[in-house]
Design a protein around this motif. Structure first.
Motif, PDB file in Angstrom:
ATOM      1  N   CYS A   1      10.253   2.734   9.583  1.00 19.01           N
ATOM      2  CA  CYS A   1      10.020   1.217   9.328  1.00 19.01           C
ATOM      3  C   CYS A   1      10.795   0.287  10.218  1.00 19.01           C
ATOM      4  O   CYS A   1      10.406  -0.735  10.710  1.00 19.01           O
ATOM      5  CB  CYS A   1       9.894   0.862   7.935  1.00 19.01           C
ATOM      6  SG  CYS A   1       8.534   1.684   7.164  1.00 19.01           S
TER       7      CYS A   1
ATOM      8  N   VAL B   1      10.259  -0.587   1.989  1.00 20.14           N
ATOM      9  CA  VAL B   1       9.843   0.885   2.046  1.00 20.14           C
ATOM     10  C   VAL B   1      10.570   1.669   0.980  1.00 20.14           C
ATOM     11  O   VAL B   1      11.854   1.599   0.986  1.00 20.14           O
ATOM     12  CB  VAL B   1       9.887   1.299   3.346  1.00 20.14           C
ATOM     13  CG1 VAL B   1      11.431   1.007   3.976  1.00 20.14           C
ATOM     14  CG2 VAL B   1       9.536   2.694   3.129  1.00 20.14           C
TER      15      VAL B   1
ATOM     16  N   ASN C   1       1.201   1.872   7.967  1.00 21.34           N
ATOM     17  CA  ASN C   1       1.131   3.204   7.708  1.00 21.34           C
ATOM     18  C   ASN C   1       0.488   3.951   8.675  1.00 21.34           C
ATOM     19  O   ASN C   1       1.096   5.099   9.108  1.00 21.34           O
ATOM     20  CB  ASN C   1      -0.077   3.401   6.330  1.00 21.34           C
ATOM     21  CG  ASN C   1       0.710   2.620   5.057  1.00 21.34           C
ATOM     22  OD1 ASN C   1       1.790   2.321   5.035  1.00 21.34           O
ATOM     23  ND2 ASN C   1      -0.145   2.471   4.225  1.00 21.34           N
TER      24      ASN C   1
ATOM     25  N   ASN D   1       5.200  10.081  -1.882  1.00 19.10           N
ATOM     26  CA  ASN D   1       4.288   8.801  -1.653  1.00 19.10           C
ATOM     27  C   ASN D   1       5.050   7.777  -1.037  1.00 19.10           C
ATOM     28  O   ASN D   1       5.786   7.081  -1.935  1.00 19.10           O
ATOM     29  CB  ASN D   1       3.547   8.423  -2.968  1.00 19.10           C
ATOM     30  CG  ASN D   1       2.445   7.655  -3.086  1.00 19.10           C
ATOM     31  OD1 ASN D   1       2.364   6.936  -1.906  1.00 19.10           O
ATOM     32  ND2 ASN D   1       1.795   7.425  -4.165  1.00 19.10           N
TER      33      ASN D   1
ATOM     34  N   LYS E   1       2.534   6.889  11.210  1.00 17.59           N
ATOM     35  CA  LYS E   1       2.056   8.243  11.602  1.00 17.59           C
ATOM     36  C   LYS E   1       1.549   8.505  13.053  1.00 17.59           C
ATOM     37  O   LYS E   1       1.754   9.706  13.390  1.00 17.59           O
ATOM     38  CB  LYS E   1       0.986   8.263  10.578  1.00 17.59           C
ATOM     39  CG  LYS E   1       1.301   8.449   9.016  1.00 17.59           C
ATOM     40  CD  LYS E   1       0.092   8.812   8.132  1.00 17.59           C
ATOM     41  CE  LYS E   1       0.551   8.918   6.735  1.00 17.59           C
ATOM     42  NZ  LYS E   1      -0.409   9.506   5.704  1.00 17.59           N
TER      43      LYS E   1
ATOM     44  N   GLN F   1       5.816   4.128  -0.069  1.00 17.12           N
ATOM     45  CA  GLN F   1       5.407   2.602  -0.590  1.00 17.12           C
ATOM     46  C   GLN F   1       5.796   1.566   0.582  1.00 17.12           C
ATOM     47  O   GLN F   1       6.906   1.544   0.594  1.00 17.12           O
ATOM     48  CB  GLN F   1       5.842   2.311  -2.136  1.00 17.12           C
ATOM     49  CG  GLN F   1       5.294   3.531  -2.766  1.00 17.12           C
ATOM     50  CD  GLN F   1       3.931   3.275  -3.303  1.00 17.12           C
ATOM     51  OE1 GLN F   1       3.265   2.257  -3.357  1.00 17.12           O
ATOM     52  NE2 GLN F   1       3.113   4.385  -3.541  1.00 17.12           N
ATOM     53  N   LEU F   2       4.937   1.207   1.353  1.00 17.96           N
ATOM     54  CA  LEU F   2       5.261   0.054   2.115  1.00 17.96           C
ATOM     55  C   LEU F   2       4.541  -1.431   1.756  1.00 17.96           C
ATOM     56  O   LEU F   2       3.555  -1.442   1.352  1.00 17.96           O
ATOM     57  CB  LEU F   2       4.784   0.489   3.674  1.00 17.96           C
ATOM     58  CG  LEU F   2       5.524   1.326   4.446  1.00 17.96           C
ATOM     59  CD1 LEU F   2       5.639   2.746   3.925  1.00 17.96           C
ATOM     60  CD2 LEU F   2       4.895   1.405   5.933  1.00 17.96           C
TER      61      LEU F   2
ATOM     62  N   ASP G   1       0.841  -1.076  -0.084  1.00 14.38           N
ATOM     63  CA  ASP G   1      -0.011  -0.133   0.197  1.00 14.38           C
ATOM     64  C   ASP G   1       1.004   1.146   0.218  1.00 14.38           C
ATOM     65  O   ASP G   1       2.270   1.213   0.522  1.00 14.38           O
ATOM     66  CB  ASP G   1      -0.666  -0.075   1.212  1.00 14.38           C
ATOM     67  CG  ASP G   1      -2.044   0.840   1.036  1.00 14.38           C
ATOM     68  OD1 ASP G   1      -2.428   1.418  -0.016  1.00 14.38           O
ATOM     69  OD2 ASP G   1      -2.707   1.434   2.222  1.00 14.38           O
TER      70      ASP G   1
ATOM     71  N   THR H   1       1.131   5.321   1.183  1.00 14.63           N
ATOM     72  CA  THR H   1       0.464   6.502   1.799  1.00 14.63           C
ATOM     73  C   THR H   1       1.254   7.972   1.924  1.00 14.63           C
ATOM     74  O   THR H   1       2.478   7.573   1.660  1.00 14.63           O
ATOM     75  CB  THR H   1       0.507   6.320   3.367  1.00 14.63           C
ATOM     76  OG1 THR H   1      -0.074   7.171   4.137  1.00 14.63           O
ATOM     77  CG2 THR H   1       1.941   6.111   4.019  1.00 14.63           C
TER      78      THR H   1
ATOM     79  N   ARG I   1       4.245  12.355  10.001  1.00 12.84           N
ATOM     80  CA  ARG I   1       2.872  12.882   9.070  1.00 12.84           C
ATOM     81  C   ARG I   1       3.688  13.999   8.096  1.00 12.84           C
ATOM     82  O   ARG I   1       3.249  14.222   7.228  1.00 12.84           O
ATOM     83  CB  ARG I   1       1.877  13.548   9.868  1.00 12.84           C
ATOM     84  CG  ARG I   1       1.053  12.652  10.630  1.00 12.84           C
ATOM     85  CD  ARG I   1      -0.100  13.215  11.310  1.00 12.84           C
ATOM     86  NE  ARG I   1      -0.962  12.157  11.817  1.00 12.84           N
ATOM     87  CZ  ARG I   1      -1.873  11.457  11.452  1.00 12.84           C
ATOM     88  NH1 ARG I   1      -2.144  11.669  10.430  1.00 12.84           N
ATOM     89  NH2 ARG I   1      -2.535  10.724  12.223  1.00 12.84           N
TER      90      ARG I   1
ATOM     91  N   THR J   1       4.140  -5.257   3.365  1.00 22.85           N
ATOM     92  CA  THR J   1       4.102  -5.849   4.555  1.00 22.85           C
ATOM     93  C   THR J   1       3.832  -7.423   4.403  1.00 22.85           C
ATOM     94  O   THR J   1       3.060  -7.944   3.830  1.00 22.85           O
ATOM     95  CB  THR J   1       2.757  -5.155   5.282  1.00 22.85           C
ATOM     96  OG1 THR J   1       3.271  -3.816   5.510  1.00 22.85           O
ATOM     97  CG2 THR J   1       2.703  -5.871   6.867  1.00 22.85           C
TER      98      THR J   1
ATOM     99  N   GLU K   1      -2.437  -1.422   5.675  1.00 22.23           N
ATOM    100  CA  GLU K   1      -2.753  -0.233   6.092  1.00 22.23           C
ATOM    101  C   GLU K   1      -2.166   0.006   7.464  1.00 22.23           C
ATOM    102  O   GLU K   1      -2.335   1.154   8.035  1.00 22.23           O
ATOM    103  CB  GLU K   1      -4.231   0.293   5.995  1.00 22.23           C
ATOM    104  CG  GLU K   1      -4.570   0.363   4.361  1.00 22.23           C
ATOM    105  CD  GLU K   1      -6.111   0.503   4.376  1.00 22.23           C
ATOM    106  OE1 GLU K   1      -6.704   0.834   5.394  1.00 22.23           O
ATOM    107  OE2 GLU K   1      -6.491   0.479   3.332  1.00 22.23           O
TER     108      GLU K   1
END
Length: 380
Positions: free
Chosen positions: A359, A153, A331, A138, A335, A140-141, A31, A33, A341, A143, A328
């Motif tokens: 991470c 990441v 993510n 953006n 944050k 990208q993680l 996903d 974020t 953030r 998992t 998610e």
């Protein structure tokens, strides 16, 4: 200066978790974020302004180099100011290079409207979940689904996720020494190019793929065409290779077309038939004098067809429903728990390292929960 060492530390911890059976890479949820950059919205400038500021900064550096003070203290201060100006020149040169690269991708009429930040040229304007549009990256993680450990990441400069899965799989392979067996993504990553790339790499992909009829219905609505006159309402006569409209008029074949890798055949009615047809306001509201044009899907790439068939199965849909809670969670964790953030440093490389630190911290917490504390309990 120590990006390679940080990446190696991240990979070593994954190795420890792999040895403990916590990381399997049988199923990886991916996903993206968006995280705000340090740059402000007011730092974005057009090409002409950047070129002017760059020339002014270069001239100031030349003047400072010619007028260094002779005193020791003054020389150190002057050298510091000169170094700061040189760094400013470098940022402006980078800004100009980034702007030129973006202009090459921009449409012909929009090249002059392209802007980049003079304080953080690599940042891009992105829309967030709260509808705010700010300079961002953006994140990208990837998992691992076994115990929600982050196995990859990286940062993207694109607000879209469309082209981010391939580099994500490469990142996982660099960190863990092998590719995931299966990746699960949402609709933002699901497109023809990504589906074909994953098929070529032997990585099974699970994701949502828009139904062609749904996309067609959206296009018809945008053009003001009544659903009763959608392309599916036109009957194909294979022998004559024509379409018959709901009003009984014949649409002859005019030409082939290709879009998103799919092959279509296009048929067009005569303008006089559409202009005098009682259904014209519902079927051909725009330019009836040209005649209604209808496209018929002939074929789509084999990998996309296979993917669509797979995603119609209950098993694939069940796997896809697991994506959200797993993908998610990291993510939200970085944050909420770490407060990431907004990046605290500038530039793609430094911000990327901060994302890795976040991470890595998350994975250490997972190691403590899954490995260290159970081992202490057994020893106690």
């Amino acid at each position: 200066a120590h990006q390679e060492a940080l990446d190696e530390l991240f990979a070593q911890l994954l190795g420890v978790l792999d040895e403990a059976g916590v990381v399997r890479l049988e199923r990886v949820m991916h996903d993206g974020t968006k995280i705000r950059a340090q740059a402000g919205v007011d730092t974005f400038r057009k090409k002409k302004t950047i070129e002017q500021r760059l020339e002014q900064a270069r001239e100031l550096v030349r003047q400072m180099a010619d007028s260094r003070q002779e005193e020791e203290g003054g020389r150190r201060q002057e050298a510091a100011r000169e170094r700061a100006q040189r760094e400013r020149v470098e940022r402006l040169e980078q800004a100009l290079a980034e702007l030129q690269a973006l202009q090459e991708k921009a449409a012909a009429g929009k090249k002059e409207q392209v802007r980049v930040s003079v304080s953080e040229p690599e940042a891009r304007m992105m829309k967030h979940g709260d509808n705010a549009i700010t300079p961002s990256y953006n994140a990208q993680l990837s998992t691992d689904a076994e115990q929600t450990v982050v196995v990859g990441v990286h940062l993207s400069q694109s607000s879209s996720d469309a082209g981010s899965l391939e580099p994500a799989v490469e990142e996982v392979e660099r960190n863990a020494g092998r590719k995931p067996t299966q990746v699960v993504v949402d609709g933002g990553f699901t497109n023809r190019a990504t589906i074909e790339a994953m098929a070529e790499q032997g990585v099974e992909m699970i994701g949502s793929l828009p139904d062609p009829e749904e996309r067609s219905a959206a296009a018809m609505k945008a053009m003001g065409i009544d659903p009763e006159f959608r392309p599916q309402a036109f009957v194909w006569d294979e022998a004559a290779n024509t379409l018959r409209c709901p009003a009984g008029q014949c649409l002859p074949y005019v030409r082939p077309n290709q879009k998103r890798g799919n092959r279509y055949e296009q048929y067009q009615a005569r303008g006089e038939d559409c202009s005098r047809c009682e259904f014209q306001p519902r079927c051909c509201p725009q330019h009836p004098e040209r005649g209604r044009m209808v496209s018929r899907l002939v074929s789509e790439p084999a990998a996309v067809a296979a993917f669509r068939e797979k995603m119609n199965s209950d098993e694939a849909r069940q796997i896809y429903r697991q994506r959200g809670p797993i993908a998610e969670f990291p993510n939200a964790w970085i944050k909420e728990r770490i407060g990431l953030r907004k990046f605290r440093v500038r530039g793609l490389r430094k911000a990327g390292m901060e994302a890795v630190w976040a991470c890595l911290t998350y994975n250490v917490m997972q190691w403590m929960r899954l490995c260290w504390r159970p081992a202490l309990a057994v020893a106690g």
